[in-house]
Write a protein that holds these residues in place. Structure first.
Motif, PDB file in Angstrom:
ATOM      1  N   GLY A 146       0.785  -1.221   0.000  1.00  0.00           N
ATOM      2  CA  GLY A 146       0.000   0.000   0.000  1.00  0.00           C
ATOM      3  C   GLY A 146       0.818   1.273   0.000  1.00  0.00           C
ATOM      4  N   PHE A 147       2.135   1.147   0.130  1.00  0.00           N
ATOM      5  CA  PHE A 147       2.969   2.351   0.188  1.00  0.00           C
ATOM      6  C   PHE A 147       3.347   2.864  -1.197  1.00  0.00           C
ATOM      7  N   ASP A 148       3.250   2.009  -2.205  1.00  0.00           N
ATOM      8  CA  ASP A 148       3.671   2.400  -3.556  1.00  0.00           C
ATOM      9  C   ASP A 148       2.941   3.662  -4.036  1.00  0.00           C
ATOM     10  N   GLY A 149       1.637   3.686  -3.827  1.00  0.00           N
ATOM     11  CA  GLY A 149       0.862   4.833  -4.293  1.00  0.00           C
ATOM     12  C   GLY A 149       1.265   6.111  -3.598  1.00  0.00           C
ATOM     13  N   LEU A 150       1.496   6.020  -2.298  1.00  0.00           N
ATOM     14  CA  LEU A 150       1.910   7.186  -1.530  1.00  0.00           C
ATOM     15  C   LEU A 150       3.306   7.663  -1.959  1.00  0.00           C
ATOM     16  N   LEU A 151       4.193   6.684  -2.203  1.00  0.00           N
ATOM     17  CA  LEU A 151       5.541   7.025  -2.654  1.00  0.00           C
ATOM     18  C   LEU A 151       5.506   7.710  -4.003  1.00  0.00           C
ATOM     19  N   ARG A 152       4.741   7.178  -4.912  1.00  0.00           N
ATOM     20  CA  ARG A 152       4.647   7.779  -6.248  1.00  0.00           C
ATOM     21  C   ARG A 152       4.068   9.193  -6.173  1.00  0.00           C
ATOM     22  N   LEU A 153       3.078   9.367  -5.308  1.00  0.00           N
ATOM     23  CA  LEU A 153       2.483  10.690  -5.158  1.00  0.00           C
ATOM     24  C   LEU A 153       3.509  11.689  -4.643  1.00  0.00           C
ATOM     25  N   GLN A 154       4.285  11.274  -3.642  1.00  0.00           N
ATOM     26  CA  GLN A 154       5.278  12.175  -3.058  1.00  0.00           C
ATOM     27  C   GLN A 154       6.365  12.535  -4.071  1.00  0.00           C
ATOM     28  N   VAL A 155       6.847  11.555  -4.795  1.00  0.00           N
ATOM     29  CA  VAL A 155       7.903  11.798  -5.781  1.00  0.00           C
ATOM     30  C   VAL A 155       7.374  12.682  -6.907  1.00  0.00           C
ATOM     31  N   SER A 156       6.133  12.442  -7.311  1.00  0.00           N
ATOM     32  CA  SER A 156       5.548  13.258  -8.379  1.00  0.00           C
ATOM     33  C   SER A 156       5.434  14.716  -7.946  1.00  0.00           C
ATOM     34  N   ILE A 157       5.041  14.936  -6.696  1.00  0.00           N
ATOM     35  CA  ILE A 157       4.951  16.302  -6.174  1.00  0.00           C
ATOM     36  C   ILE A 157       6.321  16.973  -6.207  1.00  0.00           C
ATOM     37  N   ASP A 158       7.357  16.209  -5.884  1.00  0.00           N
ATOM     38  CA  ASP A 158       8.715  16.754  -5.831  1.00  0.00           C
ATOM     39  C   ASP A 158       9.287  17.053  -7.214  1.00  0.00           C
ATOM     40  N   LEU A 159       8.891  16.277  -8.220  1.00  0.00           N
ATOM     41  CA  LEU A 159       9.580  16.346  -9.517  1.00  0.00           C
ATOM     42  C   LEU A 159       8.725  16.821 -10.683  1.00  0.00           C
ATOM     43  N   ARG A 160       7.412  16.788 -10.552  1.00  0.00           N
ATOM     44  CA  ARG A 160       6.557  17.137 -11.685  1.00  0.00           C
ATOM     45  C   ARG A 160       5.985  18.555 -11.519  1.00  0.00           C
ATOM     46  N   GLY A 161       5.691  19.177 -12.627  1.00  0.00           N
ATOM     47  CA  GLY A 161       4.993  20.463 -12.575  1.00  0.00           C
ATOM     48  C   GLY A 161       5.690  21.600 -13.291  1.00  0.00           C
ATOM     49  N   ALA A 162       6.976  21.447 -13.565  1.00  0.00           N
ATOM     50  CA  ALA A 162       7.698  22.544 -14.216  1.00  0.00           C
ATOM     51  C   ALA A 162       7.139  22.844 -15.598  1.00  0.00           C
ATOM     52  N   SER A 163       6.829  21.796 -16.342  1.00  0.00           N
ATOM     53  CA  SER A 163       6.356  21.998 -17.714  1.00  0.00           C
ATOM     54  C   SER A 163       5.036  22.763 -17.762  1.00  0.00           C
ATOM     55  N   ALA A 164       4.199  22.618 -16.742  1.00  0.00           N
ATOM     56  CA  ALA A 164       2.906  23.308 -16.729  1.00  0.00           C
ATOM     57  C   ALA A 164       3.070  24.819 -16.638  1.00  0.00           C
ATOM     58  N   GLU A 165       4.200  25.269 -16.107  1.00  0.00           N
ATOM     59  CA  GLU A 165       4.426  26.710 -15.953  1.00  0.00           C
ATOM     60  C   GLU A 165       4.919  27.367 -17.244  1.00  0.00           C
ATOM     61  N   ILE A 166       5.284  26.546 -18.227  1.00  0.00           N
ATOM     62  CA  ILE A 166       5.795  27.107 -19.486  1.00  0.00           C
ATOM     63  C   ILE A 166       4.619  27.324 -20.429  1.00  0.00           C
ATOM     64  N   GLU A 167       3.718  28.186 -20.013  1.00  0.00           N
ATOM     65  CA  GLU A 167       2.541  28.503 -20.800  1.00  0.00           C
ATOM     66  C   GLU A 167       2.690  29.863 -21.474  1.00  0.00           C
ATOM     67  N   SER A 168       3.239  30.805 -20.731  1.00  0.00           N
ATOM     68  CA  SER A 168       3.461  32.160 -21.233  1.00  0.00           C
ATOM     69  C   SER A 168       4.564  32.789 -20.396  1.00  0.00           C
ATOM     70  N   PRO A 169       5.205  33.834 -20.902  1.00  0.00           N
ATOM     71  CA  PRO A 169       6.240  34.507 -20.101  1.00  0.00           C
ATOM     72  C   PRO A 169       5.675  35.042 -18.790  1.00  0.00           C
TER      73      PRO A 169
END
Length: 285
Positions: A146-169
Motif C-alpha cells: 500500500g505504500f507504492d501509491g503514496l511514494l509515487r504521489l510524493q515523488v511526483s509532487i517533488d519532480l513534476r509540474g515545471a512543464s505546466a508553468e511554461i505557458e506564457s512569459p
C-alpha cells in the motif's frame, strides 16, 4: 446655415467635451510641433485655395486672430516648449519600439519554450521512475503493501509540474520560484543517475540543460523589456505632466483669441459639422 443648426454647432463649441477648449489645446500642440511660420504658410494657402469659400474664410479669420496676438510673444512662448514637446515625442517612439521588441521577444520565447517543454516531457517521467526505484532500493520499508501509491504521489509532487508553468512569459515569471525548484529536483536526479551510470542512452542531458537555459535567457530578456517599457511609461507620464504645466502661458495667449478666430478654429477642426450646402467638392469651381 439654419438657426437650429447654428444653435447646435454653438452648443458643441461651448461643450466641455470636444468643445473649443479641447481644440485650443490641440492647436497649441500643433503650433509647438510645426512652428508659427508653418502655420502661416498653411493658413495663407488654405485662405486662397481651400475647395469651399466657407473654409477659406475660416482660415482667414484664424490667421488674422493669431497675428493679433503678436508674433514675438507667441514665438517666445512656443520656443520654450519645443524641448519638452520633443521629449514626449522621443519617449513615445521609444515606448513603441519597446512594445514591438516585447512582441518579438515573446514570439521567440514561445519557440524556445516549446523545446523546453519537449525536454521536460522526456525527463520528468524518467526522473520520477528513477527516483522511485532509488528510494525503494535505499529504504526497505517502502516495500510495505500500500505504500507504492503514496511514494509515487510524493515523488511526483517533488519532480513534476515545471512543464505546466511554461505557458506564457507572464505565467512563468509569476511561478518562477516553483519552476526552478522543480527543475533543480529533476536535474539532481539526473546527476545522481549519471554517477551511478544509469542515464537513459537515448536522451541527451545536454539538450535538456540547453533547453532550460535558453528558456531562462529568453525569459530574462522579456522581463527586462517589460520593465523598461514600464519605466518609459512613467517617464512619458512625467514628461506630459511637465509639458502641460509649462504650456500654461501658451494656453492663456490662445485663450485671448477673438471670438471670430476661436469660432474659425472650431469650424476648421470639425468639418463634419458643416451643412451639406457649405461643402463643395474639390474642383467644382
Amino acid at each position: 446655415m439654419t438657426e437650429a443648426s447654428t444653435i447646435s454647432l454653438r452648443e458643441r463649441f461651448d461643450s466641455l467635451n470636444g468643445g473649443i477648449s479641447m481644440w485650443l489645446s490641440r492647436f497649441s500642440d500643433s503650433l509647438v510641433e510645426h512652428g508659427l511660420d508653418e502655420f502661416y504658410r498653411v493658413a495663407h494657402e488654405e485662405s486662397k485655395h481651400a475647395p469651399e469659400m466657407a473654409m477659406r474664410n475660416d482660415w482667414h479669420f484664424l490667421r488674422t486672430g493669431i497675428e493679433g496676438l503678436g508674433n514675438e510673444q507667441l514665438e517666445s512662448v512656443i520656443a520654450s516648449l519645443k524641448e519638452p514637446f520633443a521629449r514626449i515625442g522621443t519617449l513615445g517612439e521609444e515606448y513603441q519600439r519597446c512594445a514591438v521588441s516585447i512582441e518579438k521577444s515573446e514570439e521567440q520565447w514561445h519557440v524556445v519554450a516549446k523545446r523546453a517543454r519537449q525536454q521536460l516531457a522526456v525527463w520528468e517521467p524518467w526522473a520520477i521512475e528513477a527516483e522511485i526505484a532509488w528510494r525503494k532500493r535505499s529504504f526497505p520499508w517502502t516495500h510495505v503493501s500500500g505504500f507504492d501509491g503514496l511514494l509515487r504521489l510524493q515523488v511526483s509532487i517533488d519532480l513534476r509540474g515545471a512543464s505546466a508553468e511554461i505557458e506564457s512569459p507572464q505565467r512563468l515569471q509569476r511561478n518562477l520560484a516553483f519552476f526552478e525548484t522543480q527543475f533543480r529536483a529533476v536535474r539532481a536526479t539526473i546527476s545522481s543517475a549519471y554517477l551511478d551510470e544509469e542515464l537513459p542512452e537515448e536522451s541527451s542531458v545536454y539538450d535538456f540543460d540547453m533547453g532550460i537555459s535558453d528558456l531562462m535567457k529568453q525569459q530574462t530578456q522579456v522581463n527586462e523589456l517589460v520593465n523598461r517599457k514600464a519605466e518609459i511609461a512613467e517617464e512619458l507620464k512625467c514628461a506630459r505632466d511637465a509639458y502641460r504645466a509649462q504650456k500654461g502661458p501658451l494656453n492663456i495667449l490662445l485663450g485671448q483669441l477673438p471670438n471670430t478666430a476661436q469660432w474659425a478654429l472650431f469650424r476648421i477642426c470639425r468639418p463634419d459639422l458643416r451643412e451639406p450646402s457649405e461643402v463643395k467638392q474639390l474642383g467644382a469651381h
